[in-house]
Design an enzyme around this catalytic site. Structure first.
Site, mmCIF file in Angstrom:
data_model
loop_
_atom_site.group_PDB
_atom_site.id
_atom_site.type_symbol
_atom_site.label_atom_id
_atom_site.label_comp_id
_atom_site.label_asym_id
_atom_site.label_seq_id
_atom_site.Cartn_x
_atom_site.Cartn_y
_atom_site.Cartn_z
ATOM 1 N N CYS A 1 0.857 -1.044 0.083
ATOM 2 C CA CYS A 1 -0.031 0.100 -0.012
ATOM 3 C C CYS A 1 0.503 1.096 -0.078
ATOM 4 O O CYS A 1 0.353 2.291 -0.388
ATOM 5 C CB CYS A 1 -0.959 0.152 0.963
ATOM 6 N N HIS B 1 -4.012 6.259 -0.023
ATOM 7 C CA HIS B 1 -4.077 4.822 -0.594
ATOM 8 C C HIS B 1 -5.765 4.416 -0.258
ATOM 9 O O HIS B 1 -6.104 4.709 0.923
ATOM 10 C CB HIS B 1 -3.275 3.985 0.463
ATOM 11 N N ASN C 1 -9.748 -2.120 -3.205
ATOM 12 C CA ASN C 1 -8.373 -1.986 -2.820
ATOM 13 C C ASN C 1 -7.380 -2.384 -3.712
ATOM 14 O O ASN C 1 -7.301 -3.722 -3.829
ATOM 15 C CB ASN C 1 -8.296 -2.108 -1.539
#
Lengths: 76, 333
Positions: B109, B257, B287
């Site tokens: 991430c 993120h 994600n």
């Protein structure tokens, strides 16, 4: 935060009624107490300035344990 | 510094209705309400992160002089092989010069921010004037089908970002950090050198929330990751702003993120970031690990949310545990 408000907010976040989210109620009895519910609970605790130590949330077995985790941030 | 961004998604889509059929206790609307995600793209059985990176790079390099690319950085945690480095395969597949430096780095991430920091450093060192930063991952290959906590969140994607030695779209005030004591909060335990495939039984375990995993699958401790985020991100934002001698009021756009919408909304409120300055871009892709920030930047540009001149605060945080942030001075589309 007052205890009644905390329990109301917790019930809203877990998609439960305030009758279900009462002191002493086992968390596993609440349908909303899953990984998403735990994230929601962490956000509620963070809003009142509580950051539980690593692993402590997973050790909570009842609504009373969550209230104890919040400690003095909740007015009984 | 950032010249262009291109993204690529695999064709296969997994939507909330399909997941709700697998997890009846999580209806499609509940998944959306809690994650902000309606659908995520997932790779096919023969498709890998390097394929996603390749297609993103092909879009980016259309019309570019490939011989001018002096360095290729690939950020992935799902390489084709333990060795050789996937970046080497991509150098050949993209028909880049054999004088191109190429390497992988393994971050999730925070990977895009680290890639920008590494890329800028390589350019400033004089090693290369044009650098191709690829971020790509295919976590979904490693998620147990009945791990609803991970499967509802993660999607696959690739992004290609061209960095050039130029004062346009400048990057500065990088802050990077690491806390390896939290290495097990997002982890694939088996498959590396410490635990070889078959070294321990593929025993399935079910956690208290009903998520099923085995040792070779991705395991994420969502609540502990959230706890880390609550601690890390406010400090990271403060550190970047202090380094840049800026206040949050002077920032035009914040791109974090894209972990999940619930977490992002909590952070937004906690940091008192106005909604109109905050990018949310995961509804139709989930994600995508190190790809979320370039996807969000590309989307913000396309939608007119990012317009020059703008000061943009970028921040990535997660697996490692690892984090990074910087300021992007956007002054040319």
């Amino acid at each position: 935060m007052k205890l009644d408000q905390f329990l109301q907010n917790l019930a809203d976040l877990l998609g439960a009624s305030t009758a279900e989210v009462r002191l002493g109620a086992p968390l596993e009895s609440l349908a909303g107490w899953d990984s998403m519910g735990q994230l929601s609970t962490l956000s509620l605790l963070d809003e009142i300035g509580v950051r539980p130590p690593k692993g402590s949330l997973q050790q909570c077995k009842s609504v009373s344990d969550l209230v104890a985790l919040a400690g003095a941030k909740i007015e009984q | 510094m950032i010249a262009r961004i291109a993204t690529h998604f695999p064709a296969q889509v997994l939507d909330n209705d399909a997941l709700a059929r697998l997890y009846p206790e999580w209806p499609a609307d509940k998944i959306f309400e809690k994650t902000g995600i309606r659908a995520r793209h997932v790779v096919g059985p023969e498709e890998t992160a390097s394929d996603l990176a390749y297609h993103a790079a092909e879009k980016l390099l259309a019309g570019e002089d490939r011989a001018s690319v002096g360095f290729l950085l690939l950020c992935t945690q799902t390489p084709d092989y333990l060795l050789p480095t996937s970046a080497c395969l991509l150098q050949d597949r993209l028909k880049l010069s054999t004088r191109t430096g190429a390497l992988d780095f393994n971050l999730g991430c925070s990977g895009f921010i680290y890639g920008l920091a590494l890329g800028q450093s390589l350019i400033q060192s004089g090693l290369s004037d044009n650098l191709l930063l690829l971020t790509a991952d295919s976590y979904t290959k490693f998620i147990h089908p009945m791990d609803k906590s991970a499967r509802t969140i993660f999607g696959d994607a690739g992004a290609a970002t061209l960095l050039k030695a130029s004062s346009k779209n400048r990057l500065h005030s990088f802050v990077l950090g690491t806390d390896g004591s939290g290495y097990d909060r997002i982890m694939i335990k088996v498959g590396g050198a410490r635990f070889r495939p078959g070294s321990e039984p593929e025993t399935e375990t079910t956690d208290a929330s009903g998520n099923v995993r085995s040792p070779s699958c991705l395991a994420m401790d969502g609540p502990e990751v959230f706890n880390f985020t609550l601690q890390c991100v406010p400090a990271l934002v403060a550190d970047v702003l202090a380094k840049a001698s800026l206040t949050l009021d002077q920032i035009d756009l914040v791109v974090f993120h894209q972990a999940n919408a619930f977490m992002l909304e909590h952070l937004r409120r906690k940091l008192r970031i106005p909604k109109e300055k905050f990018v949310l871009c995961l509804e139709n892709c989930g994600n995508t690990v190190s790809v979320t920030i370039p996807i969000a930047l590309e989307s913000a540009l396309r939608l007119g949310q990012l317009k020059a001149p703008a000061k943009v605060l970028l921040a990535g945080f997660g697996v490692g545990l690892s984090w990074g942030g910087c300021i992007l001075e956007w002054n040319e589309q």
